[in-house]
Scaffold this motif. Structure first.
Motif, PDB file in Angstrom:
ATOM      1  N   LEU A  12       5.554   2.264   2.234  1.00  8.88           N
ATOM      2  CA  LEU A  12       4.180   2.573   2.633  1.00  8.88           C
ATOM      3  C   LEU A  12       3.575   1.412   3.417  1.00  8.88           C
ATOM      4  O   LEU A  12       3.794   0.242   3.078  1.00  8.88           O
ATOM      5  CB  LEU A  12       3.316   2.858   1.396  1.00  8.88           C
ATOM      6  N   ASN A  13       2.799   1.757   4.462  1.00  7.26           N
ATOM      7  CA  ASN A  13       2.070   0.701   5.174  1.00  7.26           C
ATOM      8  C   ASN A  13       0.821   0.332   4.374  1.00  7.26           C
ATOM      9  O   ASN A  13       0.515   0.947   3.344  1.00  7.26           O
ATOM     10  CB  ASN A  13       1.717   1.134   6.601  1.00  7.26           C
ATOM     11  N   VAL A  14       0.098  -0.646   4.853  1.00  5.42           N
ATOM     12  CA  VAL A  14      -1.025  -1.173   4.076  1.00  5.42           C
ATOM     13  C   VAL A  14      -2.105  -0.114   3.868  1.00  5.42           C
ATOM     14  O   VAL A  14      -2.736  -0.058   2.805  1.00  5.42           O
ATOM     15  CB  VAL A  14      -1.597  -2.450   4.758  1.00  5.42           C
ATOM     16  N   LEU A  15      -2.337   0.746   4.858  1.00  6.30           N
ATOM     17  CA  LEU A  15      -3.348   1.793   4.698  1.00  6.30           C
ATOM     18  C   LEU A  15      -2.941   2.777   3.607  1.00  6.30           C
ATOM     19  O   LEU A  15      -3.756   3.164   2.758  1.00  6.30           O
ATOM     20  CB  LEU A  15      -3.565   2.522   6.024  1.00  6.30           C
ATOM     21  N   LYS A  16      -1.666   3.183   3.634  1.00  4.71           N
ATOM     22  CA  LYS A  16      -1.178   4.117   2.628  1.00  4.71           C
ATOM     23  C   LYS A  16      -1.185   3.492   1.238  1.00  4.71           C
ATOM     24  O   LYS A  16      -1.420   4.185   0.230  1.00  4.71           O
ATOM     25  CB  LYS A  16       0.235   4.584   2.987  1.00  4.71           C
ATOM     26  N   LEU A  17      -0.930   2.195   1.166  1.00  7.61           N
ATOM     27  CA  LEU A  17      -0.975   1.511  -0.130  1.00  7.61           C
ATOM     28  C   LEU A  17      -2.384   1.517  -0.700  1.00  7.61           C
ATOM     29  O   LEU A  17      -2.577   1.699  -1.912  1.00  7.61           O
ATOM     30  CB  LEU A  17      -0.463   0.080   0.016  1.00  7.61           C
ATOM     31  N   TYR A  18      -3.381   1.298   0.157  1.00  9.11           N
ATOM     32  CA  TYR A  18      -4.772   1.377  -0.294  1.00  9.11           C
ATOM     33  C   TYR A  18      -5.098   2.775  -0.808  1.00  9.11           C
ATOM     34  O   TYR A  18      -5.744   2.946  -1.862  1.00  9.11           O
ATOM     35  CB  TYR A  18      -5.715   0.997   0.854  1.00  9.11           C
ATOM     36  N   GLU A  19      -4.666   3.799  -0.053  1.00  7.41           N
ATOM     37  CA  GLU A  19      -4.948   5.176  -0.450  1.00  7.41           C
ATOM     38  C   GLU A  19      -4.259   5.511  -1.772  1.00  7.41           C
ATOM     39  O   GLU A  19      -4.845   6.155  -2.659  1.00  7.41           O
ATOM     40  CB  GLU A  19      -4.481   6.133   0.652  1.00  7.41           C
ATOM     41  N   HIS A  20      -3.000   5.074  -1.874  1.00  7.61           N
ATOM     42  CA  HIS A  20      -2.244   5.360  -3.099  1.00  7.61           C
ATOM     43  C   HIS A  20      -2.882   4.659  -4.297  1.00  7.61           C
ATOM     44  O   HIS A  20      -3.019   5.272  -5.376  1.00  7.61           O
ATOM     45  CB  HIS A  20      -0.794   4.912  -2.928  1.00  7.61           C
ATOM     46  N   TYR A  21      -3.270   3.416  -4.131  1.00  5.12           N
ATOM     47  CA  TYR A  21      -3.897   2.655  -5.217  1.00  5.12           C
ATOM     48  C   TYR A  21      -5.193   3.338  -5.657  1.00  5.12           C
ATOM     49  O   TYR A  21      -5.458   3.503  -6.859  1.00  5.12           O
ATOM     50  CB  TYR A  21      -4.182   1.224  -4.743  1.00  5.12           C
ATOM     51  N   ASP A  22      -6.001   3.758  -4.698  1.00  2.00           N
ATOM     52  CA  ASP A  22      -7.286   4.375  -5.008  1.00  2.00           C
ATOM     53  C   ASP A  22      -7.090   5.690  -5.760  1.00  2.00           C
ATOM     54  O   ASP A  22      -7.775   5.960  -6.771  1.00  2.00           O
ATOM     55  CB  ASP A  22      -8.056   4.620  -3.707  1.00  2.00           C
ATOM     56  N   ALA A  23      -6.150   6.510  -5.290  1.00  2.00           N
ATOM     57  CA  ALA A  23      -5.907   7.804  -5.944  1.00  2.00           C
ATOM     58  C   ALA A  23      -5.360   7.615  -7.357  1.00  2.00           C
ATOM     59  O   ALA A  23      -5.776   8.318  -8.303  1.00  2.00           O
ATOM     60  CB  ALA A  23      -4.934   8.631  -5.098  1.00  2.00           C
ATOM     61  N   LEU A  24      -4.442   6.661  -7.501  1.00  2.00           N
ATOM     62  CA  LEU A  24      -3.833   6.435  -8.825  1.00  2.00           C
ATOM     63  C   LEU A  24      -4.854   5.869  -9.803  1.00  2.00           C
ATOM     64  O   LEU A  24      -4.894   6.250 -10.978  1.00  2.00           O
ATOM     65  CB  LEU A  24      -2.646   5.482  -8.670  1.00  2.00           C
ATOM     66  N   GLU A  25      -5.706   4.989  -9.321  1.00  2.00           N
ATOM     67  CA  GLU A  25      -6.734   4.378 -10.183  1.00  2.00           C
ATOM     68  C   GLU A  25      -7.712   5.437 -10.678  1.00  2.00           C
ATOM     69  O   GLU A  25      -8.139   5.415 -11.840  1.00  2.00           O
ATOM     70  CB  GLU A  25      -7.464   3.281  -9.418  1.00  2.00           C
ATOM     71  N   GLU A  34       0.477   6.785 -22.762  1.00  2.00           N
ATOM     72  CA  GLU A  34       1.804   6.377 -22.274  1.00  2.00           C
ATOM     73  C   GLU A  34       1.860   6.408 -20.746  1.00  2.00           C
ATOM     74  O   GLU A  34       2.379   5.491 -20.107  1.00  2.00           O
ATOM     75  CB  GLU A  34       2.869   7.314 -22.857  1.00  2.00           C
ATOM     76  N   SER A  35       1.297   7.472 -20.181  1.00  2.00           N
ATOM     77  CA  SER A  35       1.289   7.588 -18.716  1.00  2.00           C
ATOM     78  C   SER A  35       0.385   6.525 -18.094  1.00  2.00           C
ATOM     79  O   SER A  35       0.640   6.039 -16.983  1.00  2.00           O
ATOM     80  CB  SER A  35       0.821   8.983 -18.298  1.00  2.00           C
ATOM     81  N   GLN A  36      -0.688   6.182 -18.812  1.00  2.88           N
ATOM     82  CA  GLN A  36      -1.592   5.140 -18.288  1.00  2.88           C
ATOM     83  C   GLN A  36      -0.865   3.803 -18.147  1.00  2.88           C
ATOM     84  O   GLN A  36      -1.090   3.062 -17.190  1.00  2.88           O
ATOM     85  CB  GLN A  36      -2.809   4.997 -19.205  1.00  2.88           C
ATOM     86  N   GLU A  37       0.021   3.490 -19.105  1.00  2.69           N
ATOM     87  CA  GLU A  37       0.778   2.247 -19.020  1.00  2.69           C
ATOM     88  C   GLU A  37       1.681   2.237 -17.789  1.00  2.69           C
ATOM     89  O   GLU A  37       1.797   1.235 -17.080  1.00  2.69           O
ATOM     90  CB  GLU A  37       1.611   2.039 -20.293  1.00  2.69           C
ATOM     91  N   LEU A  38       2.311   3.372 -17.538  1.00  3.29           N
ATOM     92  CA  LEU A  38       3.143   3.477 -16.334  1.00  3.29           C
ATOM     93  C   LEU A  38       2.297   3.363 -15.066  1.00  3.29           C
ATOM     94  O   LEU A  38       2.686   2.715 -14.088  1.00  3.29           O
ATOM     95  CB  LEU A  38       3.899   4.810 -16.322  1.00  3.29           C
ATOM     96  N   ALA A  39       1.115   4.006 -15.110  1.00  4.61           N
ATOM     97  CA  ALA A  39       0.229   3.969 -13.945  1.00  4.61           C
ATOM     98  C   ALA A  39      -0.261   2.556 -13.676  1.00  4.61           C
ATOM     99  O   ALA A  39      -0.338   2.112 -12.517  1.00  4.61           O
ATOM    100  CB  ALA A  39      -0.952   4.911 -14.155  1.00  4.61           C
ATOM    101  N   LYS A  40      -0.597   1.821 -14.743  1.00  2.00           N
ATOM    102  CA  LYS A  40      -1.080   0.446 -14.571  1.00  2.00           C
ATOM    103  C   LYS A  40       0.010  -0.453 -13.983  1.00  2.00           C
ATOM    104  O   LYS A  40      -0.262  -1.315 -13.139  1.00  2.00           O
ATOM    105  CB  LYS A  40      -1.559  -0.109 -15.926  1.00  2.00           C
ATOM    106  N   ALA A  41       1.239  -0.257 -14.418  1.00  2.00           N
ATOM    107  CA  ALA A  41       2.351  -1.034 -13.853  1.00  2.00           C
ATOM    108  C   ALA A  41       2.545  -0.702 -12.380  1.00  2.00           C
ATOM    109  O   ALA A  41       2.805  -1.582 -11.541  1.00  2.00           O
ATOM    110  CB  ALA A  41       3.635  -0.752 -14.638  1.00  2.00           C
ATOM    111  N   GLU A  42       2.392   0.596 -12.081  1.00  2.00           N
ATOM    112  CA  GLU A  42       2.528   1.005 -10.678  1.00  2.00           C
ATOM    113  C   GLU A  42       1.377   0.458  -9.840  1.00  2.00           C
ATOM    114  O   GLU A  42       1.570   0.054  -8.682  1.00  2.00           O
ATOM    115  CB  GLU A  42       2.587   2.530 -10.584  1.00  2.00           C
ATOM    116  N   LEU A  43       0.170   0.434 -10.419  1.00  2.00           N
ATOM    117  CA  LEU A  43      -0.984  -0.139  -9.709  1.00  2.00           C
ATOM    118  C   LEU A  43      -0.763  -1.616  -9.409  1.00  2.00           C
ATOM    119  O   LEU A  43      -1.087  -2.102  -8.327  1.00  2.00           O
ATOM    120  CB  LEU A  43      -2.256   0.036 -10.544  1.00  2.00           C
TER     121      LEU A  43
END
Length: 237
Positions: A12-25, A34-43
């Motif tokens: 992912l480019n920097v713009l897509k990373l921002y979008e992905h971070y925002d959506a996941l957060e 359990e899923s929150q722990e995985l999401a936080k690691a991914e964030l």
């Protein structure tokens, strides 16, 4: 690293990373613990990659700024070199013009071993002005200056998209400059009158150069030892 989503973060480019971070957060409250722990690691991984790509933007900016600065310096060097060579060229041609004054009246050639310069008198005397006419004495300005007035007119037309003229006006602009009157200065010089400070009138010559191709020298004086020169090789039969 086990991810909650299927996103390939490294691709992912920097713009897509921002979008992905925002959506996941924003999805965190909707996830199980359990899923929150995985999401936080991914964030966290997403934030690390995003920071790395932002740093790359800085490195790229710094690299281009450095390149532009080097290009600017190189341009300055080229400008300085150009001025230097132009100055040297003027000096050398000035030297030839000076040498012309010591030649016989009926001669216009300066000859070296391999090259010859031919100097042809220019029709008009050259006027060199090293001072600003704006600061000459009032009398000198009246005698040796002219005023140049340039008026340019800008016509402005505003039309609607259908072509109807909505407004039309002209905007004249006038500029005035004080310039040396070269003809008056030449006439004054020829009449022996006093010129303003910083004004010089000289006779210049067009300089032409050519390569000298000399003919091979032939010794027309008979040798003192003709028999010796014509002697046959002692080893010949």
């Amino acid at each position: 690293m086990t991810q909650l989503t299927q996103a390939k973060l490294k691709d992912l480019n920097v713009l897509k990373l921002y979008e992905h971070y925002d959506a996941l957060e924003k999805s965190l409250p909707l996830l199980t613990p359990e899923s929150q722990e995985l999401a936080k690691a991914e964030l966290e991984a997403c934030a690390d990659l995003r920071s790395e790509k932002i740093d790359r933007i800085y490195y790229a900016i710094a690299s281009h700024e450095d390149a532009l600065e080097r290009i600017k310096k190189e341009g300055d060097h080229i400008t300085q070199a150009k001025r230097h060579h132009e100055s040297q060229l003027r000096s050398l041609k000035g030297l030839l013009n000076y040498l012309r004054r010591v030649l016989p009246v009926d001669s216009n050639k300066i000859t070296g071993r391999n090259y010859q310069f031919t100097l042809v008198k220019k029709k008009e005397l050259t006027v060199e002005v090293s001072t600003d006419p704006e600061f000459w004495h009032t009398t000198e300005r009246e005698l040796y200056c002219i005023e140049e007035t340039v008026t340019t007119t800008k016509r402005v037309v505003l039309r609607s998209m259908s072509g109807e003229v909505l407004d039309e006006r002209t905007e004249p602009k006038t500029t005035t400059k004080v310039l040396p009157n070269l003809d008056a200065i030449r006439s004054a010089y020829q009449e022996g009158r006093q010129l303003p400070t910083g004004v010089k009138v000289i006779q210049e010559y067009s300089v032409r150069s050519k390569r000298i191709f000399s003919e091979p020298r032939v010794d027309l004086v008979p040798s003192e030892y003709p028999a010796e020169l014509l002697r046959e090789d002692s080893s010949a039969d």
